[in-house]
Design a protein around this motif. Sequence first.
Motif, PDB file in Angstrom:
ATOM      1  N   ILE A  70       0.867  -1.191   0.000  1.00 60.25           N
ATOM      2  CA  ILE A  70       0.000   0.000   0.000  1.00 60.25           C
ATOM      3  C   ILE A  70       0.896   1.232   0.000  1.00 60.25           C
ATOM      4  N   ARG A  71       0.734   2.060  -1.008  1.00 62.53           N
ATOM      5  CA  ARG A  71       1.496   3.307  -1.069  1.00 62.53           C
ATOM      6  C   ARG A  71       0.547   4.467  -1.337  1.00 62.53           C
ATOM      7  N   ARG A  72       0.576   5.426  -0.430  1.00 65.24           N
ATOM      8  CA  ARG A  72      -0.123   6.683  -0.675  1.00 65.24           C
ATOM      9  C   ARG A  72       0.917   7.747  -0.975  1.00 65.24           C
ATOM     10  N   HIS A  73       0.664   8.505  -2.031  1.00 62.04           N
ATOM     11  CA  HIS A  73       1.522   9.637  -2.379  1.00 62.04           C
ATOM     12  C   HIS A  73       0.603  10.787  -2.749  1.00 62.04           C
ATOM     13  N   GLY A  74       0.475  11.754  -1.832  1.00 60.57           N
ATOM     14  CA  GLY A  74      -0.468  12.832  -2.065  1.00 60.57           C
ATOM     15  C   GLY A  74      -1.884  12.306  -2.109  1.00 60.57           C
ATOM     16  N   ARG A  75      -2.603  12.610  -3.166  1.00 57.73           N
ATOM     17  CA  ARG A  75      -3.992  12.147  -3.287  1.00 57.73           C
ATOM     18  C   ARG A  75      -4.086  10.783  -3.975  1.00 57.73           C
ATOM     19  N   ASP A  76      -2.958  10.253  -4.439  1.00 56.53           N
ATOM     20  CA  ASP A  76      -2.949   8.933  -5.069  1.00 56.53           C
ATOM     21  C   ASP A  76      -2.772   7.857  -4.007  1.00 56.53           C
ATOM     22  N   LEU A  77      -3.450   6.734  -4.197  1.00 55.75           N
ATOM     23  CA  LEU A  77      -3.375   5.632  -3.243  1.00 55.75           C
ATOM     24  C   LEU A  77      -3.389   4.330  -4.026  1.00 55.75           C
ATOM     25  N   SER A  78      -2.274   3.607  -3.989  1.00 53.73           N
ATOM     26  CA  SER A  78      -2.122   2.379  -4.761  1.00 53.73           C
ATOM     27  C   SER A  78      -2.100   1.174  -3.839  1.00 53.73           C
ATOM     28  N   VAL A  79      -2.741   0.092  -4.281  1.00 54.97           N
ATOM     29  CA  VAL A  79      -2.733  -1.183  -3.577  1.00 54.97           C
ATOM     30  C   VAL A  79      -2.340  -2.244  -4.601  1.00 54.97           C
ATOM     31  N   VAL A  80      -1.154  -2.840  -4.428  1.00 59.40           N
ATOM     32  CA  VAL A  80      -0.604  -3.772  -5.420  1.00 59.40           C
ATOM     33  C   VAL A  80      -0.424  -5.140  -4.776  1.00 59.40           C
ATOM     34  N   PRO A  81      -1.133  -6.183  -5.253  1.00 52.86           N
ATOM     35  CA  PRO A  81      -0.897  -7.545  -4.748  1.00 52.86           C
ATOM     36  C   PRO A  81       0.522  -7.996  -5.063  1.00 52.86           C
ATOM     37  N   ALA A  82       1.058  -8.860  -4.211  1.00 55.34           N
ATOM     38  CA  ALA A  82       2.455  -9.267  -4.352  1.00 55.34           C
ATOM     39  C   ALA A  82       2.730  -9.930  -5.689  1.00 55.34           C
ATOM     40  N   ASP A  83       1.783 -10.727  -6.212  1.00 54.92           N
ATOM     41  CA  ASP A  83       2.054 -11.414  -7.475  1.00 54.92           C
ATOM     42  C   ASP A  83       1.945 -10.479  -8.672  1.00 54.92           C
ATOM     43  N   VAL A 104     -11.432   5.330  -8.557  1.00 49.10           N
ATOM     44  CA  VAL A 104     -12.702   5.828  -8.027  1.00 49.10           C
ATOM     45  C   VAL A 104     -13.022   7.192  -8.615  1.00 49.10           C
ATOM     46  N   ARG A 105     -12.019   8.079  -8.651  1.00 53.78           N
ATOM     47  CA  ARG A 105     -12.254   9.408  -9.225  1.00 53.78           C
ATOM     48  C   ARG A 105     -12.674   9.323 -10.686  1.00 53.78           C
ATOM     49  N   ALA A 106     -12.155   8.329 -11.411  1.00 55.17           N
ATOM     50  CA  ALA A 106     -12.486   8.171 -12.825  1.00 55.17           C
ATOM     51  C   ALA A 106     -13.813   7.458 -13.045  1.00 55.17           C
ATOM     52  N   GLY A 107     -14.478   7.046 -11.977  1.00 57.95           N
ATOM     53  CA  GLY A 107     -15.779   6.399 -12.116  1.00 57.95           C
ATOM     54  C   GLY A 107     -15.731   4.899 -12.234  1.00 57.95           C
ATOM     55  N   TYR A 108     -14.613   4.257 -11.840  1.00 60.45           N
ATOM     56  CA  TYR A 108     -14.489   2.816 -11.970  1.00 60.45           C
ATOM     57  C   TYR A 108     -14.583   2.085 -10.637  1.00 60.45           C
ATOM     58  N   GLY A 109     -15.140   2.745  -9.616  1.00 58.74           N
ATOM     59  CA  GLY A 109     -15.496   2.029  -8.408  1.00 58.74           C
ATOM     60  C   GLY A 109     -16.612   1.043  -8.693  1.00 58.74           C
ATOM     61  N   ALA A 192     -10.172   6.205 -21.635  1.00 55.94           N
ATOM     62  CA  ALA A 192     -11.243   6.127 -20.644  1.00 55.94           C
ATOM     63  C   ALA A 192     -11.468   7.500 -20.036  1.00 55.94           C
ATOM     64  N   ALA A 193     -12.727   7.890 -19.967  1.00 56.98           N
ATOM     65  CA  ALA A 193     -13.061   9.213 -19.449  1.00 56.98           C
ATOM     66  C   ALA A 193     -12.611   9.338 -18.009  1.00 56.98           C
ATOM     67  N   GLY A 194     -11.874  10.415 -17.728  1.00 53.29           N
ATOM     68  CA  GLY A 194     -11.483  10.702 -16.355  1.00 53.29           C
ATOM     69  C   GLY A 194     -10.327   9.879 -15.850  1.00 53.29           C
ATOM     70  N   ALA A 195      -9.726   9.020 -16.683  1.00 56.00           N
ATOM     71  CA  ALA A 195      -8.635   8.186 -16.193  1.00 56.00           C
ATOM     72  C   ALA A 195      -7.477   9.056 -15.738  1.00 56.00           C
ATOM     73  N   THR A 196      -6.914   8.741 -14.606  1.00 47.11           N
ATOM     74  CA  THR A 196      -5.806   9.507 -14.062  1.00 47.11           C
ATOM     75  C   THR A 196      -4.502   8.826 -14.421  1.00 47.11           C
ATOM     76  N   ALA A 197      -3.480   9.594 -14.542  1.00 47.07           N
ATOM     77  CA  ALA A 197      -2.195   9.070 -15.000  1.00 47.07           C
ATOM     78  C   ALA A 197      -1.266   8.843 -13.833  1.00 47.07           C
ATOM     79  N   LYS A 198      -1.586   7.847 -13.038  1.00 44.26           N
ATOM     80  CA  LYS A 198      -0.693   7.468 -11.945  1.00 44.26           C
ATOM     81  C   LYS A 198       0.672   7.128 -12.515  1.00 44.26           C
ATOM     82  N   GLY A 199       1.689   7.703 -11.930  1.00 47.41           N
ATOM     83  CA  GLY A 199       3.028   7.409 -12.398  1.00 47.41           C
ATOM     84  C   GLY A 199       3.592   8.480 -13.311  1.00 47.41           C
ATOM     85  N   GLU A 200       2.759   9.487 -13.711  1.00 48.95           N
ATOM     86  CA  GLU A 200       3.298  10.526 -14.555  1.00 48.95           C
ATOM     87  C   GLU A 200       4.378  11.340 -13.845  1.00 48.95           C
ATOM     88  N   GLU A 201       4.294  11.375 -12.504  1.00 47.18           N
ATOM     89  CA  GLU A 201       5.270  12.144 -11.767  1.00 47.18           C
ATOM     90  C   GLU A 201       6.595  11.410 -11.626  1.00 47.18           C
TER      91      GLU A 201
END
Length: 715
Positions: A70-83, A104-109, A192-201
């Motif tokens: 689990i990594r939060r960086h600012g408003r981004d929050l990532s959850v990555v399974p080990a595999d 969630v912000r992009a409407g994919y909840g 995809a509408a509203g998709a955020t670019a996690k990792g652009e930074e």
Amino acid sequence: MTPSGHTTLTGPDRAGRADRPGAGRGAQQAKLATVTLVTGDRVRLTTGPDGASTATPIPGPGRGGTTFGIRRHGRDLSVVPADAAPLVASGRLDPRLFEVAGLVRAGYGDEKAGQLPLVVARPTASTSATSASATSASAASSAHSWLPPALRPGRAVPTLSGLAVAEPKAAAGRTWRWLASTPSHVWLDPSAAGATAKGEELRAAQVDPATYTLTLRVIDRAGRLVTDPGRLQPSPTVVADLDTGEMADLTGGPTGLVAQLTAGTYTFSGIVSTDQGSSPTSYTLLSAPRITVHANTTVTLDARRAHLITTRVDAASPTTGVTTFGLVETVGGEPFTTLLTLHGNAPNQLYARATGTVTGRTYQFTVFRSLAAGSVTYDLLLGQQGSVPANPTYVVHDAALTRYDAAFAAPGSGLDIDGVWFREAQLPGDSMMGLGWYFDVPLPARRTHLFTPQYAGRSLAWSDNFDMRSAPTQVWYSEVCDPLRYAPGQRVRHTFSPAAFRPQAQGFRQGDGVMNLSTKPLSPSLRDGTLIVNDPTGITATSTLRRSGAVVARSTDPFVLNAGVQPKAGAPYTLDLRAGQHVPWSRYATTVTGHWEFTSAAPAGYGAPVPLLNTVAAGTFDLLGRARAGQPFTLNLLTTSPDATSTVTRTLLWLSYDDGHTWTRVKTTPGAPGRWSARVNHPNLPGRFVSIRTKAEDDQGNELTMTSIRAYGLY
């Protein structure tokens, strides 16, 4: 006891309410969302009114032993399974697929979307036979035979040499097995509408005259040099600029993990796993909280110098439901986390390498453990502010914990439902991060729960949320409680879904005159918190707002009425609600009405709550929302107003035993401010229902008349 859910406690007398973050008058509500990942795992995301977030990973079917970074960086929050981590590190999987806050912000909840839009690169010719074998024979002759049948092909995406596909979330677990074994690249569809670019930074690693090489020599507990960033969680593996918060990828090489950086001060933290053959996998937290780079720099982090993390409670041989450990800190003034969640009672050993003292920013070493010992469960949030300690050993005695006696009621008998109880603690300071876990709860049920009220000498704000459901993917409603703080040794009693069931209304008025109202026609008698209905099927309602007798807004939405811009000057208003329900998850509040009279003007500041009164009726109901027939019963009436300057002057009560055809006035006796009580002599009619009608007034001229048919039952 199987963990698997999340609840909100409410009860007739909650202690510890003096300090309630986010629970001020007119405060916004917590936001709940669930996201299904491409692996088939789910993540429950809770965002508090102040922006504090908690990510609770829920393993998918057959994936009970999965660990999650689990990594939060600012408003981004990532959850990555080990595999999935090695595939993210190698670039085969788009990191945005695991950035749950962005999804969630992009409407994919899951509440809004039943599928994920992906782009999948066609495998190379050398792997096409393997890919084809994973598909059905009927699909083998099609142009898309290399795709598993569950993926629904769409347009070609030439820029990525791939194909846009829709992945039904219900099939994500099956699809993941194909994605993990087929050398395809997978992205979140960039269109995809509203998709955020996690990792652009993330700054691309490149040799430049103005940069220096940082080499991290990470050595695992077996003494092996880590040359693959996929060995570390969370993923992707990064270093962060302490001043700006910008992150740079670490790449693998023969000398270790490498990043190209400009001169500056950086921080690194990661959790490395060590598999030593017959021994259980161990996980070691390694952190270099301050790395100064003004030349080529090498830092060695040796897991063999780390210390074992241990926790002990008074109960003998408790089983572990989940462990989350790591760091919660701020980088560049923004939250930044390095956390790993391990599910189940596996005997994994956890280690942490000590650091020096960190000053000038939040730097919290954290260990969260959820335990079970017989009928008692524990939530322990332990750790230290300012450093990773050299002796991470924690002995916790029951007497120093808060005792929570929770009751989980069902809204009637004969219902095919159960519940999930989520508990979350927000860490103190400005980290804006919460840690928590969940428990499956049969309904009705009782549970004794012990938890830590403090972290590193500072009080913790605990939130309780409860999901009522008939299946993991069919959540009917959620009770969301205000965060509360507790004292060591304190004992608290709380009931979820408490009778009596009745309507309530809230409103907010902005300085520009805009007025928005919300109604909740099927509310239990919650004191601290609110009810969120996730599936309104079977609920009908009409609400009407009048100003000086003229209709200004009307809605058939059971929960929302947007009144638009109203005159800024004060005016008399009335709000009328009539609602009915025939739902599979409740026997109560089958028909309700509410009539609110109030005066409202635009506030001088940004906004203020509309002065709507609400009355709850509480008593010693059983866990099916019933009172005993033929015996005296005390109803406690509490009328509240969001206007702190108003005083409730009276609350009246009527009861009916024939679904509202006839009513009997019952005497009410005033007590503490806003509180009345009524001594009721219920007839000896077990199996029947009690309907209630109340009328309340305050000294500002605001009134409420409320009727609830079948507010509670008799037994």
